[in-house]
Design an enzyme around this catalytic site. Structure first.
Site, PDB file in Angstrom:
ATOM      1  N   HIS A  20      12.237   3.960 -10.332  1.00  0.00           N
ATOM      2  CA  HIS A  20      11.847   2.781  -9.563  1.00  0.00           C
ATOM      3  C   HIS A  20      10.880   3.178  -8.453  1.00  0.00           C
ATOM      4  O   HIS A  20      11.119   4.126  -7.715  1.00  0.00           O
ATOM      5  CB  HIS A  20      13.092   2.118  -8.993  1.00  0.00           C
ATOM      6  CG  HIS A  20      12.815   0.818  -8.337  1.00  0.00           C
ATOM      7  ND1 HIS A  20      13.510   0.393  -7.230  1.00  0.00           N
ATOM      8  CD2 HIS A  20      11.919  -0.164  -8.602  1.00  0.00           C
ATOM      9  CE1 HIS A  20      13.061  -0.791  -6.854  1.00  0.00           C
ATOM     10  NE2 HIS A  20      12.087  -1.147  -7.673  1.00  0.00           N
ATOM     11  N   HIS A  98     -11.244  -0.007  -1.278  1.00  0.00           N
ATOM     12  CA  HIS A  98     -11.383   1.051  -2.276  1.00  0.00           C
ATOM     13  C   HIS A  98     -11.061   2.419  -1.666  1.00  0.00           C
ATOM     14  O   HIS A  98     -10.440   3.262  -2.322  1.00  0.00           O
ATOM     15  CB  HIS A  98     -12.802   1.038  -2.860  1.00  0.00           C
ATOM     16  CG  HIS A  98     -12.981   1.989  -3.991  1.00  0.00           C
ATOM     17  ND1 HIS A  98     -12.222   1.958  -5.130  1.00  0.00           N
ATOM     18  CD2 HIS A  98     -13.852   3.017  -4.158  1.00  0.00           C
ATOM     19  CE1 HIS A  98     -12.600   2.920  -5.953  1.00  0.00           C
ATOM     20  NE2 HIS A  98     -13.595   3.580  -5.386  1.00  0.00           N
ATOM     21  N   TYR A 120     -15.045  -0.478  -9.840  1.00  0.00           N
ATOM     22  CA  TYR A 120     -13.705  -0.794  -9.334  1.00  0.00           C
ATOM     23  C   TYR A 120     -12.703  -1.118 -10.438  1.00  0.00           C
ATOM     24  O   TYR A 120     -11.758  -1.874 -10.228  1.00  0.00           O
ATOM     25  CB  TYR A 120     -13.771  -1.922  -8.296  1.00  0.00           C
ATOM     26  CG  TYR A 120     -14.723  -1.598  -7.187  1.00  0.00           C
ATOM     27  CD1 TYR A 120     -14.407  -0.649  -6.220  1.00  0.00           C
ATOM     28  CD2 TYR A 120     -15.983  -2.199  -7.120  1.00  0.00           C
ATOM     29  CE1 TYR A 120     -15.299  -0.315  -5.215  1.00  0.00           C
ATOM     30  CE2 TYR A 120     -16.878  -1.874  -6.117  1.00  0.00           C
ATOM     31  CZ  TYR A 120     -16.536  -0.936  -5.173  1.00  0.00           C
ATOM     32  OH  TYR A 120     -17.421  -0.609  -4.175  1.00  0.00           O
TER      33      TYR A 120
END
Length: 131
Positions: A20, A98, A120
């Protein structure tokens, strides 16, 4: 021999080992790979395999609770943004710059490098739980 799912042994192992909140990155051909992060290089040539091909496969195989994208994808690559968001039903999606995105890849379990050559085209997928 495995009959179904992802046949790439490196990807299959990374997915099987996830817990997780662990993270896997799908990156375009230009995404830098931080020192110490496992790189699974699938790139054959520019655009092959495509980012969406790998995203589709991982979304089928992995329980994803959160995805992180660079904010810049919205304006710099709207077609990729729309296709990606179409795969995010039930997933919490966050946006960062970014530069922040690249820093966040440092704690990923692996970065899967594609041949994608559009701006991107990168995503961080955070593992959820099945129960």
């Amino acid at each position: 021999m495995k009959k179904h799912g992802i046949l790439n042994s490196d990807i299959a192992k990374v997915l099987a080992d996830l817990g997780h909140t662990d993270k896997v990155v799908i990156g375009d051909a230009g995404l830098p790979i931080p020192e110490g992060v496992k790189k699974i290089d699938l790139s054959l040539r520019l655009h092959d395999p495509a980012f969406q091909t790998i995203l589709e496969l991982l979304m089928e195989e992995m329980e994803v609770e959160k995805a992180i994208l660079a904010e810049e994808i919205k304006e710099q690559n709207p077609a990729q943004f729309e296709r990606t968001m179409g795969r995010m039903a039930g997933v919490d999606v966050a946006f960062v710059t970014h530069e922040a995105f690249k820093e966040m890849t440092g704690d990923a379990k692996a970065i899967i490098r594609t041949g994608e050559a559009t701006p991107y085209s990168n995503i961080i997928l955070q593992s959820g739980v099945l129960f």
